[in-house]
Design an enzyme around this catalytic site. Sequence first.
Site, PDB file in Angstrom:
ATOM      1  N   TRP A 172       3.555  -0.160  -7.806  1.00  0.00           N
ATOM      2  CA  TRP A 172       2.130  -0.306  -7.502  1.00  0.00           C
ATOM      3  C   TRP A 172       1.994  -1.287  -6.345  1.00  0.00           C
ATOM      4  CZ3 TRP A 172      -1.533  -4.177 -10.078  1.00  0.00           C
ATOM      5  CH2 TRP A 172      -2.860  -3.912  -9.736  1.00  0.00           C
TER       6      TRP A 172
ATOM      7  N   ASP B  57       5.063  -4.324 -17.382  1.00  0.00           N
ATOM      8  CA  ASP B  57       3.681  -4.014 -17.029  1.00  0.00           C
ATOM      9  C   ASP B  57       3.236  -2.805 -17.852  1.00  0.00           C
ATOM     10  OD1 ASP B  57       1.232  -3.639 -15.898  1.00  0.00           O
ATOM     11  OD2 ASP B  57       1.919  -3.533 -13.830  1.00  0.00           O
TER      12      ASP B  57
ATOM     13  N   LYS C 191      -7.763   1.541 -18.679  1.00  0.00           N
ATOM     14  CA  LYS C 191      -7.620   2.985 -18.784  1.00  0.00           C
ATOM     15  C   LYS C 191      -7.851   3.479 -20.204  1.00  0.00           C
ATOM     16  CE  LYS C 191      -5.921   2.437 -14.572  1.00  0.00           C
ATOM     17  NZ  LYS C 191      -5.931   1.133 -13.877  1.00  0.00           N
TER      18      LYS C 191
END
Length: 396
Positions: free
Chosen positions: A130, A210, A245
């Site tokens: 990311w 993560d 999310k």
Amino acid sequence: MFEKIERVPGDAILGLIEAYNQDPNPQKVDLGVGVYRDVNGHTPIMQAVKQAEAHLLETEATKSYIGSHGDPRYGRVVADLVLGTGSAVIAANRVSVTQAPGGTGALRLAADFIKSNLPGKSLWLSDPTWPNHLGIFEAAGIAMHRYPYVSADNQLDFDGMLATLKTIPEGDVVLLHACCHNPSGFDLNQDQWHQVLEVVKSRGLLPLVDFAYQGFGDGLEPDAFGVRLMAENLDEVLITSSCSKNFGLYRERTGGLMVIARNAEQMENVRSQMAIVARENYSNPPSHGAAVVTEILESAELASVWRAELTEMCARINGLRTDLVESLKPYGLDQRFAHVAQQRGMFSYTGLTTAQVKRLREEYSIYMVGSGRANVAGFTGENLPYVAKAIAAVVD
């Protein structure tokens, strides 16, 4: 004093949003921004969230600060969600949760903690990763290195990854994506997770996991396999989690940094340092999103509604992966893009080149990141035939 300040390029993904919004083409498709979308292309508020918010509106009694570590109730429910309700780590009081402004805020907490308390240690990131990982840890002043993750032929390069991990100096930090790897969509299987664990143990590395997409890969429990494997078999682990999310709480900035220590006493030592790091960053985290998550997970009824909604979202994304490959079959491209159906999470490294992505944007108003990373949730039954036809037109 501002005269010599130079303008810098904006964020590439946020720039896509602006370009998409200004595009008059009625057939335009947004595959760039990492948010879930339903069959109508809308990012909905989950029903469980709506019900929890309604209850909070009636019962919330104060807007006072919640402390640098956040709401302890939120810490408990998130620890159970990530590590499992029967976790021996939780039972031994070896874990501390510090509520943070989103998963991004949790990563910044981890970065500042590493910089302050583990001086001289470097961070190892997957290639690719990311993009904001780079910005966050660079801003904290941490040296970064890369380990291979995606090969030149757009496949998971596990052999390259493992070979590099075996060379990392003792005590360095290795960032691992728990599931739904961003941006590639390629995840480790259980056997590969075990192999990574053995290297981490033998090299004396500190894993920073993560965990931004729990429930968006294969489900809440399967997605937690790697996280729980590390937590159960290592003395020290850092975990960043996000509710953006899986609860649809993007703008509420709800996340947390979980620290697992060797024993309860060391956990309290680390926890005291985390309070200082949080205090120096933002003092207290925002409350609303965490209160919503707590309301849901502490209620058997709301938790059941939420799990059903999340399962539906996960199934939709995985179904869209298969649908894209099927849509490409009439053009003889289903095998070339078969990997899309095997990947997990919202994102896919499609294998499209920068030049092909540019043509899709300029000629067909289909927007995705220049690397070929697409947000699978941007597909719908209506736009898939159009997207498939456009892909067939731009590939060699």
